[in-house]
Design a protein around this motif. Structure first.
Motif, mmCIF file in Angstrom:
data_model
loop_
_atom_site.group_PDB
_atom_site.id
_atom_site.type_symbol
_atom_site.label_atom_id
_atom_site.label_comp_id
_atom_site.label_asym_id
_atom_site.label_seq_id
_atom_site.Cartn_x
_atom_site.Cartn_y
_atom_site.Cartn_z
ATOM 1 N N GLY A 70 0.792 -1.223 0.000
ATOM 2 C CA GLY A 70 0.000 0.000 0.000
ATOM 3 C C GLY A 70 0.822 1.269 0.000
ATOM 4 O O GLY A 70 0.425 2.276 -0.587
ATOM 5 N N ASN A 95 -2.478 -3.164 1.407
ATOM 6 C CA ASN A 95 -2.643 -2.640 2.758
ATOM 7 C C ASN A 95 -1.514 -1.671 3.080
ATOM 8 O O ASN A 95 -0.370 -1.891 2.664
ATOM 9 N N LEU A 106 0.413 1.666 10.366
ATOM 10 C CA LEU A 106 -0.430 1.897 9.209
ATOM 11 C C LEU A 106 -0.365 3.365 8.818
ATOM 12 O O LEU A 106 -0.434 4.244 9.676
ATOM 13 N N SER A 113 -7.473 6.258 3.186
ATOM 14 C CA SER A 113 -7.125 4.873 2.885
ATOM 15 C C SER A 113 -6.373 4.834 1.570
ATOM 16 O O SER A 113 -6.427 5.778 0.771
ATOM 17 N N LYS A 129 -11.856 -1.859 -3.767
ATOM 18 C CA LYS A 129 -11.035 -2.445 -2.704
ATOM 19 C C LYS A 129 -11.629 -3.781 -2.304
ATOM 20 O O LYS A 129 -12.825 -3.886 -2.023
ATOM 21 N N ASN A 132 -8.158 -7.603 0.767
ATOM 22 C CA ASN A 132 -7.031 -7.224 1.618
ATOM 23 C C ASN A 132 -7.160 -7.752 3.037
ATOM 24 O O ASN A 132 -6.221 -7.631 3.824
ATOM 25 N N THR A 133 -8.303 -8.344 3.380
ATOM 26 C CA THR A 133 -8.540 -8.813 4.741
ATOM 27 C C THR A 133 -8.166 -10.276 4.944
ATOM 28 O O THR A 133 -8.369 -10.817 6.040
ATOM 29 N N ARG A 188 -11.392 2.470 4.374
ATOM 30 C CA ARG A 188 -10.680 2.780 5.618
ATOM 31 C C ARG A 188 -10.864 1.668 6.643
ATOM 32 O O ARG A 188 -9.914 1.265 7.322
ATOM 33 N N GLU A 191 -8.990 -1.623 5.787
ATOM 34 C CA GLU A 191 -7.544 -1.473 5.929
ATOM 35 C C GLU A 191 -7.140 -1.440 7.407
ATOM 36 O O GLU A 191 -6.065 -1.943 7.776
#
Length: 217
Positions: A70, A95, A106, A113, A129, A132-133, A188, A191
């Motif tokens: 990211g 991320n 972060l 984000s 998005k 990413n989790t 947001r 992330e």
């Protein structure tokens, strides 16, 4: 379809490899045309796999997948070229994390984000998005985790989210387990999940886990 996957790390190689297995054509993009990790990936992935620069990949792909970190995403996409991204679905799986002085950090966080940054920088791209989790292996094989666990999509373009939901279906995510959180601003929240994800990784000792959202009927 033709896909551009930007990034030659584990995430990019895993996503690109699965897309090739599904019958798509993929160009794995990196900063240089002679990236050894990309060449090794293409040799292993076989027919349908090719390599090139970020710009080569983005020009080739009908859909672009941002699989770089990211914190370097904007630089990679700038190298890919705005003209090569305009009008295309741009799937952001990145991320904004880094380890600084032994601590996970972060940036951005809470008030912005990476997904939003990409959409602002490339207003003609259709940014979504997602993924990413979860770990990259779970991204392309959700059956690694038992149960009806979920993945999320965030983006301003409904048609782009529908297209990405269909792609997730090819990876094995049923449509009813893809939760649309709304516009790109909702990136947001997904992330900010990463510090807890890393904590769970350390607790479990492996990455085969995910969230399952349960609702009262």
């Amino acid at each position: 379809m033709r896909y551009a996957v930007l990034g030659t790390g584990e995430v990019g190689r895993t996503l690109g490899g699965r897309l090739v297995e599904l019958g798509h054509e993929v160009t794995l993009g990196s900063r240089t045309r002679d990236n050894p990790a990309a060449a090794e990936w293409a040799a292993a992935a076989g027919a349908g796999a090719r390599t090139g620069t970020f710009a080569d990949a983005a020009a080739f792909g009908e859909v672009v997948v941002n699989a770089v970190g990211g914190r370097v995403a904007l630089a990679a996409l700038e190298a890919a070229g705005a003209a090569n991204l305009g009008g295309k679905v741009l799937v952001d799986v990145s991320n904004p994390l880094a380890f600084e002085e032994g601590e996970l950090r972060l940036s951005p966080v809470e008030s912005d984000s990476v997904g939003e940054q990409i959409q602002r920088a490339f207003p003609h791209a259709r940014v979504v998005k997602t993924l990413n989790t979860v770990n990259c292996r779970v991204m392309v094989d959700p059956a690694r985790v038992p149960g009806e666990h979920h993945v999320f999509v965030c983006g301003d373009d409904p048609g782009a989210k529908e297209q990405v939901t269909a792609l997730l279906g090819e990876f094995g995510w049923p449509a009813d387990r893809v939760l649309d959180l709304g516009g790109i601003k909702t990136a947001r929240a997904v992330e900010m999940w990463l510090p807890l994800w890393v904590g769970l990784l350390q607790k479990f000792g492996h990455a085969d886990f995910n969230l399952e959202v349960r609702r009262a009927r």
